[in-house]
Design an enzyme around this catalytic site. Structure first.
Site, PDB file in Angstrom:
ATOM      1  N   ASP A  67      34.913  35.358  53.906  1.00  0.00           N
ATOM      2  CA  ASP A  67      35.478  34.437  52.914  1.00  0.00           C
ATOM      3  C   ASP A  67      36.916  34.079  53.268  1.00  0.00           C
ATOM      4  O   ASP A  67      37.500  34.656  54.188  1.00  0.00           O
ATOM      5  CB  ASP A  67      35.389  35.026  51.496  1.00  0.00           C
ATOM      6  CG  ASP A  67      35.945  36.449  51.398  1.00  0.00           C
ATOM      7  OD1 ASP A  67      36.545  36.942  52.381  1.00  0.00           O
ATOM      8  OD2 ASP A  67      35.779  37.072  50.343  1.00  0.00           O
ATOM      9  N   ASN A 136      36.428  42.166  39.163  1.00  0.00           N
ATOM     10  CA  ASN A 136      35.453  41.485  38.289  1.00  0.00           C
ATOM     11  C   ASN A 136      34.028  41.654  38.811  1.00  0.00           C
ATOM     12  O   ASN A 136      33.111  40.993  38.341  1.00  0.00           O
ATOM     13  CB  ASN A 136      35.789  39.993  38.193  1.00  0.00           C
ATOM     14  CG  ASN A 136      35.778  39.320  39.562  1.00  0.00           C
ATOM     15  OD1 ASN A 136      35.575  39.992  40.577  1.00  0.00           O
ATOM     16  ND2 ASN A 136      35.984  38.025  39.590  1.00  0.00           N
ATOM     17  N   HIS A 138      33.056  40.922  41.927  1.00  0.00           N
ATOM     18  CA  HIS A 138      32.666  39.987  42.995  1.00  0.00           C
ATOM     19  C   HIS A 138      32.466  40.716  44.322  1.00  0.00           C
ATOM     20  O   HIS A 138      33.028  41.786  44.554  1.00  0.00           O
ATOM     21  CB  HIS A 138      33.655  38.824  43.125  1.00  0.00           C
ATOM     22  CG  HIS A 138      34.978  39.134  43.753  1.00  0.00           C
ATOM     23  ND1 HIS A 138      36.095  38.344  43.590  1.00  0.00           N
ATOM     24  CD2 HIS A 138      35.398  40.154  44.561  1.00  0.00           C
ATOM     25  CE1 HIS A 138      37.100  38.847  44.271  1.00  0.00           C
ATOM     26  NE2 HIS A 138      36.708  39.952  44.870  1.00  0.00           N
TER      27      HIS A 138
HETATM   28  C1  F6R Z   1      37.876  40.064  50.880  1.00  0.00           C
HETATM   29  C2  F6R Z   1      36.786  40.004  49.907  1.00  0.00           C
HETATM   30  C3  F6R Z   1      36.972  40.488  48.512  1.00  0.00           C
HETATM   31  C4  F6R Z   1      37.467  41.931  48.476  1.00  0.00           C
HETATM   32  C5  F6R Z   1      37.535  42.469  47.048  1.00  0.00           C
HETATM   33  C6  F6R Z   1      38.150  43.863  46.995  1.00  0.00           C
HETATM   34  O1  F6R Z   1      37.439  39.521  52.115  1.00  0.00           O
HETATM   35  O2  F6R Z   1      35.744  39.521  50.220  1.00  0.00           O
HETATM   36  O3  F6R Z   1      35.738  40.396  47.842  1.00  0.00           O
HETATM   37  O4  F6R Z   1      36.609  42.748  49.235  1.00  0.00           O
HETATM   38  O5  F6R Z   1      38.273  41.617  46.244  1.00  0.00           O
HETATM   39  O6  F6R Z   1      39.464  43.788  47.466  1.00  0.00           O
HETATM   40  P1  F6R Z   1      40.307  45.102  47.765  1.00  0.00           P
HETATM   41  O7  F6R Z   1      39.628  45.802  48.870  1.00  0.00           O
HETATM   42  O8  F6R Z   1      41.678  44.589  48.154  1.00  0.00           O
HETATM   43  O9  F6R Z   1      40.308  45.890  46.504  1.00  0.00           O
END
Ligand code: F6R
Length: 241
Positions: A67, A136, A138
């Site tokens: 992403d 959230n 995702h």
């Molecule tokens: C980043 C991504 C996001 C993160 C998620 C968790 O490429 O796809 O979905 O994996 O927001 O982020 P962290 O690891 O910073 O808590």
């Protein structure tokens, strides 16, 4: 789905690095899709250290971007591209012809999506996808409410993602849209790995793994994957029963 719980972030990272290493040992020409973000950072350091120490050849691997923030150039240290270059591609000496990332500056982001769908297909699909979990629920930028049959797509980011995402940037950065692989790519990957660390993720992990499988909690879809591993530390696992 199997669940592995490390006692802390270092143990989670070691387990995660080992899963990626094992994939590359088994299939040197593996197609990998590895998330950016804080959670996998130490796993990538461990991966690079181990690959160097064991002279593991990653020159035949392909790396697919998961992403990106729309409108954020790859030179910006908060971009996913910059994170992957700093933490993965440079330490592993991955050449640019092995990497396929979204161009978030493209004036035709829909074309970027179709291009990425075609690249994944032409490479024979993704062998291993590694995702973190947002506050959230995702995965990638598959925000709550996303249908599970989408390929790469553009997304209006959730307020939680826009706020939490500020942590990656040196200064306040307006974030509006993202571009992401879809849950279809996630489900079609031959192996899916989801990682989460810390008590702040415990509530979301509880809902993802023990609540209903619903589009409102995208991470819950991992329970529909035939070959999935969830790696947590004790903090992230602390609300599981
Ligand atoms: C980043 C991504 C996001 C993160 C998620 C968790 O490429 O796809 O979905 O994996 O927001 O982020 P962290 O690891 O910073 O808590």
């Amino acid at each position: 789905m199997t669940l592995e719980i490390g006692k802390d972030y270092a143990e989670l990272s070691a387990k995660t690095a080992e899963i990626i290493l094992e994939q590359v040992r088994k299939k040197p020409e593996a197609v990998l899709c590895l998330a950016a973000g804080d959670t996998p950072r130490m796993a990538y350091q461990m991966l690079a250290e181990n690959a160097r120490a064991t002279q593991l050849d990653l020159s035949k691997c392909t790396f697919i971007g998961l992403d990106e923030w729309i409108g954020i150039p790859p030179e910006n240290p908060g971009s996913c591209a910059s994170f992957l270059a700093t933490n993965l591609f440079n330490p592993l000496a991955i050449s640019s012809d092995q990497t396929f990332l979204f161009d978030a500056m493209s004036r035709h982001p829909e074309d970027e999506c179709r291009k990425m769908d075609r690249i994944i297909q032409s490479k024979g699909g993704i062998d291993l996808i590694l995702v973190g979990v947002g506050m959230n629920g995702h995965i990638g930028f598959n925000e709550p409410g996303v249908p599970q049959d989408l390929g790469a797509h553009l997304v209006a980011l959730d307020d939680i993602t826009k706020n939490v995402g500020q942590k990656y940037f040196d200064q306040h950065t307006p974030l509006g849209y993202g571009i992401t692989l879809g849950l279809r790519h996630f489900l079609e990957s031959r192996k899916a790995v989801m990682i989460a660390s810390g008590e702040k993720k415990a509530g979301v992990i509880k809902r993802a793994l023990q609540g209903p499988i619903t589009r409102e909690m995208p991470a819950s879809i991992i329970r529909r994957h035939a070959n999935a591993v969830v790696v947590l530390d004790e903090g992230a696992a602390s609300e599981l029963t």
